[in-house]
Design a protein around this motif. Sequence first.
Motif, short mmCIF file in Angstrom:
data_model
loop_
_atom_site.label_atom_id
_atom_site.label_comp_id
_atom_site.label_asym_id
_atom_site.label_seq_id
_atom_site.Cartn_x
_atom_site.Cartn_y
_atom_site.Cartn_z
N THR A 101 0.84 -1.20 0.00
CA THR A 101 0.00 0.00 0.00
C THR A 101 0.88 1.25 0.00
OG1 THR A 101 -1.87 -1.07 1.09
CG2 THR A 101 -1.66 1.33 1.37
N ARG A 135 -3.05 -0.85 -1.81
CA ARG A 135 -3.99 0.23 -2.09
C ARG A 135 -3.22 1.53 -2.28
NH1 ARG A 135 -9.27 -0.77 -0.78
NH2 ARG A 135 -9.64 1.47 -0.64
N ASP A 136 -3.93 2.51 -2.79
CA ASP A 136 -3.39 3.88 -2.89
C ASP A 136 -2.03 3.93 -3.59
OD1 ASP A 136 -5.62 4.86 -1.57
OD2 ASP A 136 -4.71 4.56 0.41
N THR A 168 0.73 4.84 -6.49
CA THR A 168 1.07 5.82 -7.52
C THR A 168 1.62 5.05 -8.70
OG1 THR A 168 1.55 7.63 -5.98
CG2 THR A 168 2.59 7.73 -8.14
N ARG A 222 -4.01 5.90 -6.34
CA ARG A 222 -4.25 7.22 -5.75
C ARG A 222 -3.75 8.34 -6.66
NH1 ARG A 222 -1.19 10.94 -2.97
NH2 ARG A 222 0.66 9.61 -3.13
N ARG A 223 -2.65 8.07 -7.37
CA ARG A 223 -2.03 9.09 -8.22
C ARG A 223 -1.53 8.44 -9.50
NH1 ARG A 223 2.71 13.08 -6.02
NH2 ARG A 223 0.87 14.13 -5.13
N VAL A 257 -8.91 10.36 -8.61
CA VAL A 257 -7.49 10.21 -8.31
C VAL A 257 -6.75 11.43 -8.84
CG1 VAL A 257 -7.63 7.68 -8.48
CG2 VAL A 257 -6.93 9.02 -10.48
#
Length: 666
Positions: free
Chosen positions: A29, A69-70, A72, A97-98, A119
């Motif tokens: 993550t 998760r999350d 980039t 996320r990014r 995102v």
Amino acid sequence: MSVAIVPTARSDKTGKIVAAREAARLIRTGDTVAIGGFFGIGLAMEVIHALAAIYGETDTETASFGKPRDLTLVWCVSPGDGQQRGAQRLAQPGLVRRLIGGHWTAVPALYQLVAGNQVEGYNIPLGPLSHLYRDIAAGKPGHLSRVGLGTFADPRFGGGKLNEKTTEDLIELMTVGGREYLFYKAFPINVALIRGTTADPEGNITMEREALTVDTLSLAMAAHNSGGLVVAQVERVADVGTLNPRQVKIPGALVDCIVVATAADHHMQTIATPYNAAFASEVRVPLTSLEAMPLDDRKIIARRAAMELRPHSVVNLGVGVPEGVAAVAAEEKCADLMTLTAEPGVIGGIPAGGPNFGAATNAQAVIDMPYQFDFYDGGGLDAAFLGLAEADREGNLNVSKFGPRLAGAGGFINISQNAKKLYFLGTFTCGDLDVSVVDGKLLIERDGKFRKFVNQVEHRTFSGPYATQNDKEVLYITERCVFQLTRHGLELIEIAPGIDIKRDILDRMDFEPVVRHPREMDSRIFRAEPMGLREEMLRLPFDARFNYDRDHNILFLNLSELAVKGHAVIERFRERIRSIVEPLGHKVYAVVNYDGFDLDRDIEDAYLDALKEIGDRYFLGVTRFATSAFMRAKLGDALKKRGVAPHIHESEEEARGVVRETVPRT
């Protein structure tokens, strides 16, 4: 390359060889995961699919390991197929996320997360992003470049941010030595997903069956030196010590995991081609095997653009309509006269188009993508042929963003800002455009629904004012007309035969271009037969064919590839020799190159009469040479009939050696 391929289970004593699922479980993550490749070329698809599958599962095993998760995600060029494969499968809420990408066309599902403000998203030009991998590997704070000034990458025009959710500045405007630069900030890479052909159990990797080497080495170094993980997908495993060190592209010291692809469609050479030996430079194929384009709007544009090709130049061809320039060059048999290139690293040969874009047939060399951009950014390109999607009155161009659809800049900004000459290619309108060629004239059967020449572009991928400040030569080439960039905006300089300037051009634009004295486009463009570009490119300027060596009193006449089809050429020939010799006040020796000389039979007598007259008046002696035995025999017979010295030598060296011994003819 000869290697000993061994069963995976028996060969792995290092523990590096793992299944795709096992490698994907190592992603945690919050990690920054960089995906190598160029579209489907060099894409570690099996590992990407395993990561997507793990996130989508709900079983207890997955729960015990925990889902990443999350993330980039970082990539240079579109790591997907625009449909269901590759990074398209990572477009799952919560997983990412990014997103930081240089080019986005083949990953529209990921962009939809950005468009929906779910995102963060950045579009960074391809060159600076590929260079940034090297700077991260070297422990530098970032990458300093002038690439992107005046475009959407410039903080004054958005800094590459793609939505409201994206707030962090990854690009800064700096002044160094009184000049403006953009500073692209470095960041650590936790995981690199790369691909090769053959690995040994220690992780050494070769790329012999890959169409490109792309950013693979730079990315592996960046992740390793960030303290991150390098996962390499390969086709096969070789025994330790059997890989040629000169062919190892990724040293084993950089590689943590090796994944052997288990599905053929997870390790295709390009997104559309399982394997093409010509793309891997295993074979060279005859260029006559490449299909000629039909005479449609794309070929019309490509033909007009190909007229700007020059011998000995280095050229970049972009994706889309510009791909047709390579096809026209092959059809006109002139591709060997210049060096065609594409940004992922191919040099020479014929760059491939469509879903194979990035690969090349009969390439001279394939280098890493960051090095290709070093060459581009330093001014190595003589000319670039790029796409034209949307242009405005200032000459600004948008090829990167259209409402809810993001294409991304790719290498467009690097190339357009640094090539010596620029040619933007595209249809004049779009959306159901239908044209035909009738009796050498262009007929608009149905015009496109959407205008491409607008008051102001939506996204500035190319800055017209920045280009004019730097005195850049820029043409905008369409099927019906050609514009030139000037300090007063776009000027209409050419119109296709059959086109009405008001109805078909001015009434289909949102602004009034400069119109002075536009000329008609070359009629050869609108004929079915080849245009004769090779002959035209090889044709020297007439005056450049005459060179006088004062020290040795020798006049060199280069008649190579000269076509003498009319009396006017004979008169120019006579006048040019007169203008050189008469001011000297004495006769000269002459050496004449007849390689590829083409004399029309109808004016043969007039030409030979002129030769005898010129020889009597201006020459002490003449020696002639031609490397072609046929040309020597043909021309020798004709000269003999006119009482002119008939002997023609086989080489320039031989002709030079005997020139002073030649008996003057009367």
